[in-house]
Design an enzyme around this catalytic site. Structure first.
Site, short mmCIF file in Angstrom:
data_model
loop_
_atom_site.label_atom_id
_atom_site.label_comp_id
_atom_site.label_asym_id
_atom_site.label_seq_id
_atom_site.Cartn_x
_atom_site.Cartn_y
_atom_site.Cartn_z
N GLN A 117 0.87 -1.19 0.00
CA GLN A 117 0.00 0.00 0.00
C GLN A 117 0.90 1.23 0.00
O GLN A 117 1.60 1.49 0.98
CB GLN A 117 -0.85 -0.03 1.28
CG GLN A 117 -1.75 1.17 1.47
CD GLN A 117 -2.14 1.33 2.95
OE1 GLN A 117 -1.46 0.83 3.84
NE2 GLN A 117 -3.22 2.03 3.21
N GLU B 265 -4.36 9.76 18.39
CA GLU B 265 -5.00 11.09 18.39
C GLU B 265 -6.12 11.15 17.35
O GLU B 265 -7.19 11.71 17.61
CB GLU B 265 -3.96 12.19 18.09
CG GLU B 265 -2.93 12.40 19.20
CD GLU B 265 -1.87 11.31 19.27
OE1 GLU B 265 -1.69 10.57 18.28
OE2 GLU B 265 -1.21 11.19 20.32
N GLU C 10 -8.60 -1.79 5.55
CA GLU C 10 -7.46 -1.82 6.46
C GLU C 10 -7.94 -1.96 7.90
O GLU C 10 -7.45 -2.77 8.67
CB GLU C 10 -6.63 -0.54 6.32
CG GLU C 10 -5.46 -0.48 7.30
CD GLU C 10 -4.54 0.72 7.08
OE1 GLU C 10 -5.01 1.74 6.57
OE2 GLU C 10 -3.36 0.60 7.43
N SER D 216 1.22 6.64 2.41
CA SER D 216 1.89 7.67 3.23
C SER D 216 3.08 8.29 2.51
O SER D 216 3.79 7.62 1.77
CB SER D 216 2.38 7.07 4.54
OG SER D 216 1.31 6.46 5.21
C1 LIG Z 1 3.55 -0.46 11.68
C2 LIG Z 1 3.22 0.55 10.60
C3 LIG Z 1 2.96 0.12 9.30
C4 LIG Z 1 2.65 1.05 8.29
N1 LIG Z 1 2.48 0.60 7.02
C5 LIG Z 1 2.16 1.47 6.04
C6 LIG Z 1 1.98 1.03 4.68
O1 LIG Z 1 2.14 -0.15 4.37
N2 LIG Z 1 1.66 1.94 3.72
C7 LIG Z 1 1.49 3.26 4.02
O2 LIG Z 1 1.15 4.02 3.12
N3 LIG Z 1 1.70 3.73 5.29
C8 LIG Z 1 2.03 2.87 6.29
N4 LIG Z 1 2.25 3.32 7.58
C9 LIG Z 1 2.20 4.76 7.83
C10 LIG Z 1 0.99 5.19 8.63
O3 LIG Z 1 -0.18 5.11 7.86
C11 LIG Z 1 1.27 6.62 9.09
O4 LIG Z 1 2.42 6.59 9.92
C12 LIG Z 1 0.10 7.18 9.85
O5 LIG Z 1 -0.97 7.44 8.98
C13 LIG Z 1 0.48 8.52 10.56
O6 LIG Z 1 1.02 9.41 9.64
P1 LIG Z 1 2.41 10.14 9.92
O7 LIG Z 1 3.42 9.12 10.32
O8 LIG Z 1 2.71 10.99 8.73
O9 LIG Z 1 2.17 11.06 11.18
P2 LIG Z 1 1.40 12.47 11.18
O10 LIG Z 1 0.10 12.34 10.51
O11 LIG Z 1 2.33 13.53 10.71
O12 LIG Z 1 1.15 12.67 12.72
C14 LIG Z 1 2.16 13.12 13.62
C15 LIG Z 1 1.51 13.31 14.97
O13 LIG Z 1 0.48 14.33 14.88
C16 LIG Z 1 -0.76 13.81 15.32
N5 LIG Z 1 -1.86 14.37 14.52
C17 LIG Z 1 -1.93 14.43 13.16
N6 LIG Z 1 -3.09 14.97 12.78
C18 LIG Z 1 -3.79 15.26 13.91
C19 LIG Z 1 -5.08 15.82 14.17
N7 LIG Z 1 -5.90 16.19 13.18
N8 LIG Z 1 -5.48 15.92 15.47
C20 LIG Z 1 -4.68 15.54 16.49
N9 LIG Z 1 -3.44 15.01 16.30
C21 LIG Z 1 -3.00 14.86 15.03
C22 LIG Z 1 -0.66 12.32 15.10
O14 LIG Z 1 -1.53 11.60 15.97
C23 LIG Z 1 0.81 12.05 15.46
O15 LIG Z 1 0.98 11.93 16.86
C24 LIG Z 1 2.59 2.43 8.59
C25 LIG Z 1 2.85 2.87 9.90
C26 LIG Z 1 3.18 1.95 10.89
C27 LIG Z 1 3.49 2.46 12.27
#
Ligand SMILES: Cc1cc2nc3c(=O)[nH]c(=O)nc-3n(C[C@H](O)[C@H](O)[C@H](O)COP(=O)(O)OP(=O)(O)OC[C@H]3O[C@@H](n4cnc5c(N)ncnc54)[C@H](O)[C@@H]3O)c2cc1C
Length: 439
Positions: A173, A418, A291, A176
């Site tokens: 997938q 969150e 998912e 991100s």
């Molecule tokens: C084990 C694992 C497997 C994964 N596998 C995949 C995969 O196969 N394909 C893929 O595409 N992605 C994958 N991901 C990525 C995952 O989807 C993202 O890490 C997740 O959506 C969070 O996005 P980010 O890391 O950019 O954090 P951000 O969205 O930047 O968030 C950073 C912080 O801000 C907080 N935050 C953000 N928006 C808000 C809001 N509106 N209100 C309050 N707090 C907020 C979040 O809770 C977090 O604490 C994986 C992640 C993990 C941990």
């Protein structure tokens, strides 16, 4: 290393008849479109499993026996991952060729066109046998294949669905990006039309299993001037195409199951588009809904496993803390919350099995699990103290460090804590919506 006491939890071939009776529902005599009744189906599935797998044997280890590994996420070397994929592929192929690989799928694309009851019967039977872990196919079959079925052209469905369910094709997938996770609609990877093809440039990140994948579901920005949810298109991309570069990311737990994926002038035929041009948000929602269901399904069967409260209780006893009333209270709290999360999840899974859509209960169940993991991390730290930081060689102590390091991943994947709080606040409690930034 002791192999410990062994119990046959399956019953084996000598109890096959009793096994069949136990799983065939009362409507067992009804015949399906291809003339196979539930009873005949179960007989055939049992024969297949008895010939190709061994009955599951429950290993009962005492304290200090066997492996003391208790990771949240599997941590494997590249060689172990390849070996796991090899075992999973052989099993997927055998199962598919015997007619149990895609029981509910349309016949035209390789399925058997049977209803969910047959799938449940098969799952129940297979769970009694020792079969290879299907981890490498989790994302492909749990999220990408249902999206292809819902949104792809017939050409793409014919080309990939059968191959995915047969284990010939692994999928990932590609959602991100460095600047778009929770706010998925903020993606910047560009796809520009060039005749019958699209040319993709950009970067994805945290792509689980990209290094093992043959195809990926990618969402790209196709109209930078449209409001952000309306300028996205989804595609199936060939991960072996020229211009795709997969770079592994090392996790703090030691493994490298995620990747960064770079796209430089990667060409995708228009026939590999999923849904409408600039209609990719709908496609992404299909994947995200699946998912949640896939994570939920995993949690309802493995949530207690991930929490491993039995091992925790043994640890407390062996560290001489089992008479401490505060520790006992904290352990009881963890076990109670673990059960509640598991039941909430089962409720959501039952809704899905009955053909409904998962509601916010899936978010509640996931949040309960991660909040409980936090409680457990705190109790482990209090009970183990310095033993959690330095490996003294004492069995079953330092091993918990890996479990604790894996907890943050669970608090992020499939919706961060969150974001889930926001969903529950808005959709369950009816609190005012978060102010939405203008695109
Ligand atoms: C084990 C694992 C497997 C994964 N596998 C995949 C995969 O196969 N394909 C893929 O595409 N992605 C994958 N991901 C990525 C995952 O989807 C993202 O890490 C997740 O959506 C969070 O996005 P980010 O890391 O950019 O954090 P951000 O969205 O930047 O968030 C950073 C912080 O801000 C907080 N935050 C953000 N928006 C808000 C809001 N509106 N209100 C309050 N707090 C907020 C979040 O809770 C977090 O604490 C994986 C992640 C993990 C941990």
């Amino acid at each position: 290393m002791s192999t410990g006491e062994q119990h046959d939890s399956c019953g084996g071939s000598s109890e096959a008849t009793a096994t069949l009776r136990a799983v065939v529902p009362s409507s067992g005599g009804e015949a399906t479109a291809d003339g196979e009744s539930h009873e005949q189906f179960v007989t055939r599935a049992s024969a297949f499993l008895q010939t190709n797998a061994s009955p599951k044997v429950e290993q009962v280890h005492g304290w200090g026996e066997g492996s003391d590994q208790v990771g949240v996420l599997p941590e494997r070397s590249a060689a172990e991952e390849m070996a796991e994929l090899g075992r999973a592929r052989i099993w997927a192929q055998k199962r598919f060729d015997a007619g149990f690989g895609w029981i509910t799928g349309p016949r035209r694309f390789g399925g058997r066109d049977l209803d969910r009851a047959y799938q449940r019967l098969y799952d129940e039977l297979e769970a009694r046998y020792d079969t290879p872990a299907m981890t490498p196919y989790g994302i492909g079959l749990g999220m990408v294949a249902p999206t292809i079925l819902a949104h792809a052209t017939d050409e793409v469905k014919e080309r990939y669905l059968r191959a995915m369910y047969r284990g010939d094709v692994v999928a990932c997938q590609l959602f991100s990006e460095p600047g778009a996770g929770s706010d998925l609609a903020g993606i910047e990877t560009r796809a520009q039309r060039d005749g019958d093809e699209w040319v993709v440039n950009g970067q994805k990140v945290w792509t689980s299993g990209a290094h093992l994948s043959d195809i990926g579901e990618i969402v790209c920005r196709t109209d930078p001037d449209a409001p952000k949810h309306k300028g996205i298109t989804a595609f199936v991309v060939d991960m072996h195409a020229s211009g795709v570069e997969v770079r592994p990311l090392r996790q703090m737990t030691g493994g490298a199951s995620f990747n960064e994926v770079f796209f430089t002038d990667v060409r995708i035929p228009d026939s590999h588009r999923l849904g409408d041009v600039n209609g990719g948000w709908t496609v992404a929602l299909t994947t995200l809904m699946n998912e949640r269901a896939a994570i939920g399904g995993g949690m309802s069967s493995g949530g207690n496993g991930a929490m491993n409260t039995k091992r925790l209780a043994e640890l407390i006893r062996h560290q001489g803390r089992d008479k401490d009333p505060i520790v006992r209270q904290q352990l009881a709290d963890i076990i109670i919350h673990s059960r509640v999360a598991s039941y909430t999840n089962l409720r959501a899974m039952a809704t899905i099995a009955a053909g409904g859509l998962p509601g916010p209960e899936m978010s509640i169940a996931k949040l309960s699990l991660t909040m409980n993991m936090r409680r457990m991390s705190e109790l482990l730290s209090a009970v183990l103290g310095a033993k959690l930081l330095a490996d003294s060689g004492e069995w079953g102590t330092f091993a918990w460090a890996q479990w604790i390091c894996g907890v943050p991943a669970m608090r992020i994947a499939g919706g961060t804590d969150e974001i889930l709080h926001n969903i529950i606040g808005e959709r369950v409690l009816g609190l005012p919506k978060e102010p939405v930034a203008r695109a």
